[in-house]
Design a protein around this motif. Structure first.
Motif, PDB file in Angstrom:
ATOM      1  N   GLY A 192      83.244  31.001  62.002  1.00 30.67           N
ATOM      2  CA  GLY A 192      84.026  31.702  63.011  1.00 30.67           C
ATOM      3  C   GLY A 192      83.974  33.214  62.907  1.00 30.67           C
ATOM      4  N   ARG A 193      83.349  33.738  61.833  1.00 30.28           N
ATOM      5  CA  ARG A 193      83.207  35.196  61.714  1.00 30.28           C
ATOM      6  C   ARG A 193      82.216  35.732  62.732  1.00 30.28           C
ATOM      7  NH1 ARG A 193      86.994  36.755  61.194  1.00 30.28           N
ATOM      8  NH2 ARG A 193      87.884  34.696  61.110  1.00 30.28           N
ATOM      9  N   VAL A 194      81.335  34.875  63.250  1.00 30.51           N
ATOM     10  CA  VAL A 194      80.353  35.324  64.236  1.00 30.51           C
ATOM     11  C   VAL A 194      80.672  34.692  65.587  1.00 30.51           C
ATOM     12  CG1 VAL A 194      78.548  35.685  62.516  1.00 30.51           C
ATOM     13  CG2 VAL A 194      78.763  33.452  63.620  1.00 30.51           C
ATOM     14  N   GLY A 195      80.037  35.227  66.628  1.00 27.89           N
ATOM     15  CA  GLY A 195      80.302  34.698  67.967  1.00 27.89           C
ATOM     16  C   GLY A 195      81.575  35.227  68.556  1.00 27.89           C
ATOM     17  N   ARG A 196      81.979  36.445  68.180  1.00 26.80           N
ATOM     18  CA  ARG A 196      83.227  37.013  68.685  1.00 26.80           C
ATOM     19  C   ARG A 196      83.000  37.811  69.977  1.00 26.80           C
ATOM     20  NH1 ARG A 196      86.933  36.483  64.418  1.00 26.80           N
ATOM     21  NH2 ARG A 196      88.460  36.763  66.069  1.00 26.80           N
ATOM     22  N   SER A 197      81.781  37.730  70.534  1.00 26.71           N
ATOM     23  CA  SER A 197      81.487  38.442  71.779  1.00 26.71           C
ATOM     24  C   SER A 197      80.748  37.498  72.717  1.00 26.71           C
ATOM     25  CB  SER A 197      80.634  39.681  71.467  1.00 26.71           C
ATOM     26  OG  SER A 197      79.355  39.275  70.995  1.00 26.71           O
ATOM     27  N   ASP A 198      80.163  38.059  73.765  1.00 28.72           N
ATOM     28  CA  ASP A 198      79.437  37.231  74.718  1.00 28.72           C
ATOM     29  C   ASP A 198      77.972  37.041  74.321  1.00 28.72           C
ATOM     30  OD1 ASP A 198      78.644  39.812  75.044  1.00 28.72           O
ATOM     31  OD2 ASP A 198      78.951  39.907  77.229  1.00 28.72           O
ATOM     32  N   LYS A 199      77.596  37.508  73.128  1.00 29.11           N
ATOM     33  CA  LYS A 199      76.225  37.372  72.639  1.00 29.11           C
ATOM     34  C   LYS A 199      76.078  36.069  71.867  1.00 29.11           C
ATOM     35  CE  LYS A 199      74.322  41.153  71.122  1.00 29.11           C
ATOM     36  NZ  LYS A 199      73.917  42.280  70.231  1.00 29.11           N
ATOM     37  N   GLU A 200      74.935  35.388  72.003  1.00 35.18           N
ATOM     38  CA  GLU A 200      74.724  34.131  71.288  1.00 35.18           C
ATOM     39  C   GLU A 200      74.729  34.383  69.779  1.00 35.18           C
ATOM     40  OE1 GLU A 200      71.845  30.195  71.471  1.00 35.18           O
ATOM     41  OE2 GLU A 200      70.968  32.159  71.927  1.00 35.18           O
ATOM     42  N   ALA A 201      75.444  33.531  69.060  1.00 38.68           N
ATOM     43  CA  ALA A 201      75.576  33.704  67.616  1.00 38.68           C
ATOM     44  C   ALA A 201      74.963  32.514  66.889  1.00 38.68           C
ATOM     45  CB  ALA A 201      77.051  33.847  67.243  1.00 38.68           C
ATOM     46  N   PHE A 202      74.573  32.759  65.605  1.00 40.27           N
ATOM     47  CA  PHE A 202      73.899  31.734  64.810  1.00 40.27           C
ATOM     48  C   PHE A 202      74.571  31.594  63.442  1.00 40.27           C
ATOM     49  CE2 PHE A 202      70.869  33.538  67.749  1.00 40.27           C
ATOM     50  CZ  PHE A 202      70.228  32.425  68.271  1.00 40.27           C
ATOM     51  N   ALA A 203      74.726  30.348  63.006  1.00 42.47           N
ATOM     52  CA  ALA A 203      75.214  30.055  61.648  1.00 42.47           C
ATOM     53  C   ALA A 203      74.180  29.171  60.960  1.00 42.47           C
ATOM     54  CB  ALA A 203      76.568  29.359  61.709  1.00 42.47           C
ATOM     55  N   TYR A 204      73.609  29.691  59.864  1.00 41.13           N
ATOM     56  CA  TYR A 204      72.602  28.938  59.109  1.00 41.13           C
ATOM     57  C   TYR A 204      73.234  28.481  57.793  1.00 41.13           C
ATOM     58  CZ  TYR A 204      69.420  31.157  62.425  1.00 41.13           C
ATOM     59  OH  TYR A 204      68.800  31.582  63.570  1.00 41.13           O
ATOM     60  N   LEU A 205      73.323  27.172  57.616  1.00 34.80           N
ATOM     61  CA  LEU A 205      73.946  26.591  56.429  1.00 34.80           C
ATOM     62  C   LEU A 205      72.838  25.995  55.554  1.00 34.80           C
ATOM     63  CD1 LEU A 205      76.231  26.890  58.514  1.00 34.80           C
ATOM     64  CD2 LEU A 205      77.180  24.749  57.705  1.00 34.80           C
ATOM     65  N   PHE A 206      72.603  26.628  54.398  1.00 35.91           N
ATOM     66  CA  PHE A 206      71.489  26.227  53.539  1.00 35.91           C
ATOM     67  C   PHE A 206      71.963  25.453  52.311  1.00 35.91           C
ATOM     68  CE2 PHE A 206      69.528  29.866  55.757  1.00 35.91           C
ATOM     69  CZ  PHE A 206      68.337  29.266  56.165  1.00 35.91           C
ATOM     70  N   TYR A 207      71.252  24.368  51.993  1.00 39.13           N
ATOM     71  CA  TYR A 207      71.467  23.621  50.759  1.00 39.13           C
ATOM     72  C   TYR A 207      70.143  23.578  50.010  1.00 39.13           C
ATOM     73  CZ  TYR A 207      69.283  19.921  53.540  1.00 39.13           C
ATOM     74  OH  TYR A 207      68.420  19.207  54.326  1.00 39.13           O
ATOM     75  N   HIS A 208      70.202  23.337  48.674  1.00 34.72           N
ATOM     76  CA  HIS A 208      68.981  23.341  47.863  1.00 34.72           C
ATOM     77  C   HIS A 208      68.365  21.961  47.718  1.00 34.72           C
ATOM     78  CE1 HIS A 208      68.185  27.413  46.539  1.00 34.72           C
ATOM     79  NE2 HIS A 208      69.487  27.625  46.471  1.00 34.72           N
ATOM     80  N   ASP A 209      69.193  20.948  47.446  1.00 29.80           N
ATOM     81  CA  ASP A 209      68.636  19.601  47.225  1.00 29.80           C
ATOM     82  C   ASP A 209      69.610  18.579  47.771  1.00 29.80           C
ATOM     83  OD1 ASP A 209      67.467  17.267  46.429  1.00 29.80           O
ATOM     84  OD2 ASP A 209      67.178  17.852  44.334  1.00 29.80           O
ATOM     85  N   ILE A 210      69.263  17.980  48.899  1.00 28.78           N
ATOM     86  CA  ILE A 210      70.174  17.038  49.552  1.00 28.78           C
ATOM     87  C   ILE A 210      70.381  15.780  48.722  1.00 28.78           C
ATOM     88  CG2 ILE A 210      68.444  15.736  50.878  1.00 28.78           C
ATOM     89  CD1 ILE A 210      70.445  15.952  53.265  1.00 28.78           C
ATOM     90  N   THR A 211      69.435  15.452  47.847  1.00 28.22           N
ATOM     91  CA  THR A 211      69.555  14.227  47.036  1.00 28.22           C
ATOM     92  C   THR A 211      70.652  14.357  45.991  1.00 28.22           C
ATOM     93  OG1 THR A 211      67.874  15.001  45.465  1.00 28.22           O
ATOM     94  CG2 THR A 211      67.119  13.682  47.351  1.00 28.22           C
ATOM     95  N   LEU A 212      71.035  15.596  45.659  1.00 27.49           N
ATOM     96  CA  LEU A 212      72.076  15.798  44.654  1.00 27.49           C
ATOM     97  C   LEU A 212      73.472  15.856  45.259  1.00 27.49           C
ATOM     98  CD1 LEU A 212      70.337  18.504  42.409  1.00 27.49           C
ATOM     99  CD2 LEU A 212      70.430  16.012  42.057  1.00 27.49           C
ATOM    100  N   MET A 213      73.547  15.820  46.585  1.00 26.47           N
ATOM    101  CA  MET A 213      74.848  15.901  47.243  1.00 26.47           C
ATOM    102  C   MET A 213      75.614  14.594  47.108  1.00 26.47           C
ATOM    103  SD  MET A 213      74.363  17.881  50.830  1.00 26.47           S
ATOM    104  CE  MET A 213      73.595  19.480  50.948  1.00 26.47           C
TER     105      MET A 213
END
Length: 812
Positions: free
Chosen positions: A561-582
């Motif tokens: 929610g920190r981004v997208g506070r205007s009329d411009k398209e916003a992006f959130a990239y959520l990165f993980y290292h190894d999905i098998t360890l989740m």
């Protein structure tokens, strides 16, 4: 020697202690109950010496002391102190009618009647959403593992078959028509880190599952009682409604935006809470960041401050506190008589002391700060309103302090993703809630991607944002690694200004960094989740979050929610290292974050979080063990069902004077004990008055007696037990206690269902097994032919078990 040295009443006989063979009788003018001083026997073997400390009998605490401690412990868990307040039947009826109305919304939500309108999720299983290996709960069979859905041919022709779900149990495979699954199956979720049950149920052993379900139902019933007591306690609190401020229209006119329909409804809800209701407000305002929750709070603050009360706004971080301070100072700039102050641990001791002095003198009308405001040394002059922003960010002690304030002031909680406890209370109707789900017209959804970590992907995301003139948040879960990430970015973008921010920096350093980022002087901010709340920067429209498995669902939602506070398209990239360890739970959280990417989904995400984590610690003790018997979803539904049928479990108390105890016990007090008592006649009258009032008065009387005179002799203990028996019987709706042969009969109007619930709650197997119910009497079977004194003690212990098992039943 006279019996009493300070007796305020005259005795018709001038009594002195004669020889050890003489008997005599008390004849006071204000006569206590006959059984108090029927006969007194000089030279009794039971003696006592003056003492200022309570001496426990050999082997530990006596029955009365154990009961007193147990009752105190139960009420401490509920946080209602030692008041033990009760309400009359008419008052209870009125309040319970209000409770029933509150339940309807929660029940509709649970049954899926509002799913289409609200986009929520049901608590029963949608077979199409199950994955092989998911654990499910069949209401009648128990816990199993979903295997597959398969079309099974049952006859000739294309219509001669149907879809079946195959579920694995401990002793075999079962198939269930998909059409029935929605009515009988639930997801199996727990409020801890694993979703895996200890064992699967057996198809051949339905009795074991029924026992587990009964145990869960019993836990549910106890929680229902706790919820009712919590709600009724809040309804009983009173404060005069606030007058409608004369300048409210002018204040609202300075709001620079057009309110959304949800916002308008929240304004109305809060306005009614403050100006039309006599009970303190405890309302949750749930809405995404930037959806206008703060404006709701500002109008509530204006209403309270205009009436001469103080308002306090509590936020979890200094960044958010500073932003609230600037916003409030700007909105109240046309009202110089309203004084605003900011208080946090980052100020000097001198500044803090000055603000504390101003708060005490009433020289500040609006106080904004972090958890420092909850300190015991801050004496509020006339606090009327507490606004809590992002309650989930506070610790356990701070939440307990906030909860204690709710008994005396109006409380408004703002949150995008409320904690399961808060959401749970709102859904069940025990807490008022307003949902702001309509986004402002200019807002667009944040495009969210959950990806395996790749430096190339990270740099590409940064490059895209910088090329369009924007700014970037780069968030890590720990301080360790911030410098390394900064160096890595600098190697690719040496001419771009990059800064670091985290909670261990000096306050001024954090503030300067945030201000520079807000002005656009810093293009990339590498930070911890310190930016989770508070920053409102329209030019920052890309956020990169690394190692997302270490963040909670609410944190990820807030960070996005920190981004997208205007009329411009916003992006959130959520990165993980190894999905098998989740862990499974982490994977579910990430899937939910990706699923609820639309604007205004914070409330539903919080619901999903509650489904994954469970509603957790509601009354101070983890319910995981109880929930684990049946899984979160079935437990939750059972709770709603019990709330809707709460009247069936009521115990209506009877007046103390109406309780008849037909057990002939005439204790003989030793002369030595009477000799020690300052005024035995008045003491006995006080004991009777305390018993008449309530259990707490009797507990206080007993404890004061022991503090002053030490442990009483056996005969006095019997007198106290008779008082306790009548008091507990009155609270439990028992009108008469008698004994015939080896059976004790307790006449009552409670239902068979309520009796069973109470008996099942009894901790002692021996007591539980000897109690039964015939529709009008609780019957207790005594195996031996005991003297009446021991029968009285036996009754005392039985009633103690029933009373302490569900003490809140007597409240309504």
């Amino acid at each position: 020697m006279a019996i009493s040295r300070h007796s305020p009443i005259a005795l018709p006989l001038s009594l002195q202690f004669p020889s050890h063979k003489t008997r005599f009788v008390f004849l006071p003018l204000r006569t206590p109950p006959r059984w108090f001083f029927r006969t007194l026997k000089a030279g009794s073997t039971s003696t006592i010496t003056p003492s200022r400390t309570v001496s426990s009998p050999a082997g530990g605490k006596d029955d009365i002391e154990l009961l007193n401690e147990r009752i105190r412990k139960e009420h401490r868990k509920r946080g209602d102190g030692n008041t033990g307040s009760t309400m009359d039947r008419d008052e209870a009826e009125r309040y319970m009618g209000m409770v029933r109305e509150q339940q309807q919304r929660g029940l509709q939500k649970l049954r899926g009647e509002e799913q289409k309108q609200l986009g929520g999720f049901g608590y029963r299983v949608d077979p199409c959403q199950l994955q092989p290996g998911d654990y499910v709960v069949h209401r009648k069979v128990g816990i199993g593992k979903f295997v597959k859905i398969q079309h099974v041919v049952t006859g000739e022709g294309p219509s001669g078959g149907q879809e079946y779900m195959f579920i694995e149990y401990a002793d075999g495979m079962a198939k269930l028509p998909v059409k029935q699954a929605g009515r009988l199956l639930y997801r199996y979720n727990l409020s801890n880190e694993t979703k895996k049950p200890k064992t699967l149920s057996k198809l051949s052993d339905p009795v074991s599952w029924e026992k587990r379900r009964t145990k869960g139902k019993l836990a549910v019933q106890k929680m229902v009682v706790d919820l009712m007591e919590l709600y009724l306690h809040r309804l009983k609190l009173k404060r005069p409604p606030y007058p409608k401020p004369l300048g409210m229209e002018e204040f609202c006119a300075h709001f620079p935006y057009e309110p959304t329909p949800d916002q308008k409804q929240a304004f109305i809800d809060v306005g009614r809470d403050l100006t039309e209701r006599e009970t303190p407000m405890d309302r949750l305002i749930c809405g995404d960041v930037g959806f206008g929750k703060t404006e709701v709070a500002l109008r509530a603050i204006f209403c309270v401050v205009s009436a001469g009360k103080q308002a306090m706004l509590l936020a979890p971080t200094i960044v958010l506190v500073r932003q609230h301070f600037e916003v409030i100072r700007e909105r109240f700039s046309n009202y110089p008589h309203i004084r605003i102050g900011l208080l946090s641990r980052f100020q000097t001791k001198g500044e803090i002391q000055e603000y504390i002095s101003m708060i005490k003198k009433g020289e500040l009308d609006i106080i904004i700060g972090t958890h420092t405001l909850l300190g015991n040394r801050i004496p509020y002059n006339n606090l009327g309103l507490l606004v809590v922003d992002e309650e989930q960010r506070f610790g356990v002690k701070q939440k307990e302090k906030i909860a204690s304030l709710k008994t005396s002031v109006d409380v408004l909680t703002l949150s995008a993703t409320p904690i399961p406890r808060t959401l749970y209370l709102a859904l069940t109707g025990f807490r008022d809630a307003s949902l702001i789900s309509t986004p402002p017209p200019e807002r667009v959804p944040v495009k969210t991607e959950v990806l395996a970590y790749s430096k190339d992907k990270v740099m590409a995301a940064i490059r895209y944002e910088l090329n369009r003139g924007g700014q970037v948040y780069y968030v890590l879960p720990r301080i360790t690694g911030l410098e390394e990430v900064k160096a890595s970015i600098e190697s690719c973008y040496p001419d771009v200004s990059i800064a670091i921010a985290h909670g261990r920096q000096k306050p001024k350093e954090i503030e300067e960094t945030m201000s520079s980022f807000a002005r656009g002087e810093i293009k990339i901010l590498v930070c911890t989740n310190i930016v989770e709340s508070g920053l409102d920067i329209k030019n920052a429209n890309t956020i990169i979050i690394q190692d997302i498995q270490y963040f909670g669902m609410a944190q990820l939602y807030q960070l996005r929610g920190r981004v997208g506070r205007s009329d411009k398209e916003a992006f959130a990239y959520l990165f993980y290292h190894d999905i098998t360890l989740m862990k499974d739970q982490t994977y579910d959280k990430l899937a939910a974050i990706e699923q609820y990417g639309e604007l205004g989904q914070g409330f539903h995400l919080a619901e999903r979080d509650m489904g994954i984590r469970g509603f957790g610690n509601i009354f101070g003790e983890q319910q995981t063990g109880d929930v684990g018997n049946v899984g979160t979803d079935l437990f939750f539904e059972m709770l709603f069902e019990s709330l809707s049928k709460v009247e069936e479990n009521r115990i209506v108390s009877v007046p103390y004077q109406n309780v008849q105890l037909d057990i002939d016990v005439a204790p003989h007090l030793p002369s030595d004990y009477i000799n020690v008592l300052e005024n035995p006649v008045e003491l006995m009258n006080d004991a009777e008055k305390a018993s008449e009032k309530n259990i707490w008065s009797l507990i206080e009387f007993t404890e004061n007696l022991r503090r002053q005179y030490g442990k009483e002799p056996y005969s006095m203990e019997l007198i106290l037990k008779k008082l306790y028996v009548r008091r507990m019987a009155a609270d439990l709706g028992i009108t008469k206690i008698s004994k015939m042969n080896n059976t004790v009969y307790m006449a009552t109007s409670m239902t068979k269902k309520t009796f069973k619930l109470m008996r099942d709650s009894v901790a002692s197997d021996v007591r539980r097994s000897c109690l039964s119910f015939d529709g009008s009497h609780i019957k207790g079977q005594i195996s031996l032919d005991l003297p009446n004194e021991q029968v009285l003690s036996w009754i005392f212990q039985c009633l103690s078990e029933l009373y302490a098992a569900l003490p809140a039943f007597v409240k309504y």
